[in-house]
Design a protein around this motif. Structure first.
Motif, PDB file in Angstrom:
ATOM      1  N   THR A 144      -2.183  -3.142 -11.720  1.00 26.85           N
ATOM      2  CA  THR A 144      -1.211  -4.218 -11.554  1.00 26.85           C
ATOM      3  C   THR A 144      -1.659  -5.167 -10.452  1.00 26.85           C
ATOM      4  N   MET A 145      -1.567  -6.465 -10.732  1.00 23.15           N
ATOM      5  CA  MET A 145      -1.867  -7.489  -9.733  1.00 23.15           C
ATOM      6  C   MET A 145      -0.567  -8.160  -9.305  1.00 23.15           C
ATOM      7  N   VAL A 146      -0.419  -8.326  -7.986  1.00 21.47           N
ATOM      8  CA  VAL A 146       0.728  -9.037  -7.429  1.00 21.47           C
ATOM      9  C   VAL A 146       0.189 -10.268  -6.700  1.00 21.47           C
ATOM     10  N   VAL A 147       0.499 -11.433  -7.221  1.00 20.93           N
ATOM     11  CA  VAL A 147       0.083 -12.686  -6.596  1.00 20.93           C
ATOM     12  C   VAL A 147       1.191 -13.117  -5.643  1.00 20.93           C
ATOM     13  N   GLY A 148       0.810 -13.450  -4.419  1.00 22.16           N
ATOM     14  CA  GLY A 148       1.795 -13.773  -3.390  1.00 22.16           C
ATOM     15  C   GLY A 148       2.288 -12.502  -2.731  1.00 22.16           C
ATOM     16  N   ALA A 149       1.337 -11.662  -2.285  1.00 20.89           N
ATOM     17  CA  ALA A 149       1.671 -10.300  -1.875  1.00 20.89           C
ATOM     18  C   ALA A 149       1.591 -10.048  -0.373  1.00 20.89           C
ATOM     19  N   SER A 150       1.478 -11.070   0.440  1.00 19.99           N
ATOM     20  CA  SER A 150       1.242 -10.814   1.865  1.00 19.99           C
ATOM     21  C   SER A 150       2.500 -10.541   2.674  1.00 19.99           C
ATOM     22  N   LYS A 151       3.654 -10.974   2.170  1.00 19.00           N
ATOM     23  CA  LYS A 151       4.897 -10.735   2.915  1.00 19.00           C
ATOM     24  C   LYS A 151       6.078 -10.775   1.956  1.00 19.00           C
ATOM     25  N   GLY A 152       7.235 -10.471   2.478  1.00 15.35           N
ATOM     26  CA  GLY A 152       8.461 -10.543   1.685  1.00 15.35           C
ATOM     27  C   GLY A 152       8.434  -9.664   0.454  1.00 15.35           C
ATOM     28  N   GLN A 174      -4.295   3.322  -5.225  1.00 15.17           N
ATOM     29  CA  GLN A 174      -5.373   2.512  -4.658  1.00 15.17           C
ATOM     30  C   GLN A 174      -4.897   1.072  -4.517  1.00 15.17           C
ATOM     31  N   VAL A 175      -5.191   0.464  -3.391  1.00 11.93           N
ATOM     32  CA  VAL A 175      -4.819  -0.933  -3.168  1.00 11.93           C
ATOM     33  C   VAL A 175      -6.076  -1.726  -2.844  1.00 11.93           C
ATOM     34  N   HIS A 176      -6.275  -2.794  -3.600  1.00  8.98           N
ATOM     35  CA  HIS A 176      -7.372  -3.730  -3.363  1.00  8.98           C
ATOM     36  C   HIS A 176      -6.756  -5.074  -3.010  1.00  8.98           C
ATOM     37  N   TRP A 177      -7.541  -5.922  -2.368  1.00  9.96           N
ATOM     38  CA  TRP A 177      -7.015  -7.226  -1.972  1.00  9.96           C
ATOM     39  C   TRP A 177      -7.990  -8.327  -2.325  1.00  9.96           C
ATOM     40  N   ILE A 178      -7.430  -9.430  -2.801  1.00  9.26           N
ATOM     41  CA  ILE A 178      -8.206 -10.639  -3.057  1.00  9.26           C
ATOM     42  C   ILE A 178      -7.656 -11.701  -2.125  1.00  9.26           C
ATOM     43  N   LEU A 229      -3.269  -1.134  -7.451  1.00 10.12           N
ATOM     44  CA  LEU A 229      -2.556  -2.376  -7.191  1.00 10.12           C
ATOM     45  C   LEU A 229      -3.530  -3.354  -6.554  1.00 10.12           C
ATOM     46  N   ILE A 230      -3.440  -4.599  -6.971  1.00 11.24           N
ATOM     47  CA  ILE A 230      -4.294  -5.644  -6.415  1.00 11.24           C
ATOM     48  C   ILE A 230      -3.385  -6.709  -5.831  1.00 11.24           C
ATOM     49  N   GLY A 231      -3.468  -6.896  -4.539  1.00  7.62           N
ATOM     50  CA  GLY A 231      -2.697  -7.942  -3.878  1.00  7.62           C
ATOM     51  C   GLY A 231      -3.518  -9.211  -3.796  1.00  7.62           C
ATOM     52  N   LEU A 261      -6.527  -6.103 -16.516  1.00 13.25           N
ATOM     53  CA  LEU A 261      -5.240  -5.817 -15.886  1.00 13.25           C
ATOM     54  C   LEU A 261      -4.269  -5.299 -16.932  1.00 13.25           C
ATOM     55  N   ASP A 262      -3.312  -4.499 -16.475  1.00 10.96           N
ATOM     56  CA  ASP A 262      -2.213  -4.097 -17.341  1.00 10.96           C
ATOM     57  C   ASP A 262      -0.987  -4.961 -17.107  1.00 10.96           C
ATOM     58  N   THR A 263      -0.792  -5.351 -15.838  1.00 11.26           N
ATOM     59  CA  THR A 263       0.413  -6.103 -15.473  1.00 11.26           C
ATOM     60  C   THR A 263       0.073  -7.153 -14.432  1.00 11.26           C
ATOM     61  N   LEU A 264       0.682  -8.320 -14.565  1.00  9.18           N
ATOM     62  CA  LEU A 264       0.544  -9.385 -13.574  1.00  9.18           C
ATOM     63  C   LEU A 264       1.940  -9.777 -13.108  1.00  9.18           C
ATOM     64  N   ILE A 265       2.141  -9.751 -11.798  1.00  5.30           N
ATOM     65  CA  ILE A 265       3.405 -10.210 -11.210  1.00  5.30           C
ATOM     66  C   ILE A 265       3.083 -11.433 -10.377  1.00  5.30           C
TER      67      ILE A 265
END
Length: 110
Positions: A3-11, A45-49, A27-29, A72-76
């Motif tokens: 799963t990728m979460v775009v806009g993942a640095s806060k909130g 596992q957490v990766h970051w872009i 998870l990919i932040g 990816l399986d999921t994009l948020i």
């Protein structure tokens, strides 16, 4: 699951990175920078872009390159910026500069 979460640095985005996933998931932040403190689940596992979505073409290349091989399986998509004084009682939309509005549209939509 990947799963990728775009806009993942806060909130909300950071909360998603910290709360989602089960053992073996990835998870990919995505954000301009990785948060100093992440309290994600132990077996996830957490990766970051690091990508600035205010520069959409450059960000898209970095994101695509990171998932091109395994997909990816999921994009948020949890990204959004606001006018500088959007929640101020004195805010007046028509007084915003064209440059600020263009930056918001570019980041939030493009």
């Amino acid at each position: 699951m990947k799963t990728m979460v775009v806009g993942a640095s806060k909130g909300l985005g950071k909360a998603l990175i910290e709360g989602l996933g089960e053992a073996g998931d990835t998870l990919i932040g995505v954000s301009r920078s990785r948060p100093d403190q992440l309290n994600h689940k132990a077996d996830v596992q957490v990766h970051w872009i690091e990508a600035n979505l205010a520069e959409p073409a450059k960000a898209a290349q970095a994101i695509e390159a990171s998932v091109a091989e395994s997909g990816l399986d999921t994009l948020i998509y949890n990204l959004g910026i606001w006018e500088e004084f959007a929640f101020d009682p004195a805010y007046h939309f028509l007084a915003d500069s064209d440059e600020q509005l263009e930056a918001i549209v570019t980041c939030n939509i493009t």
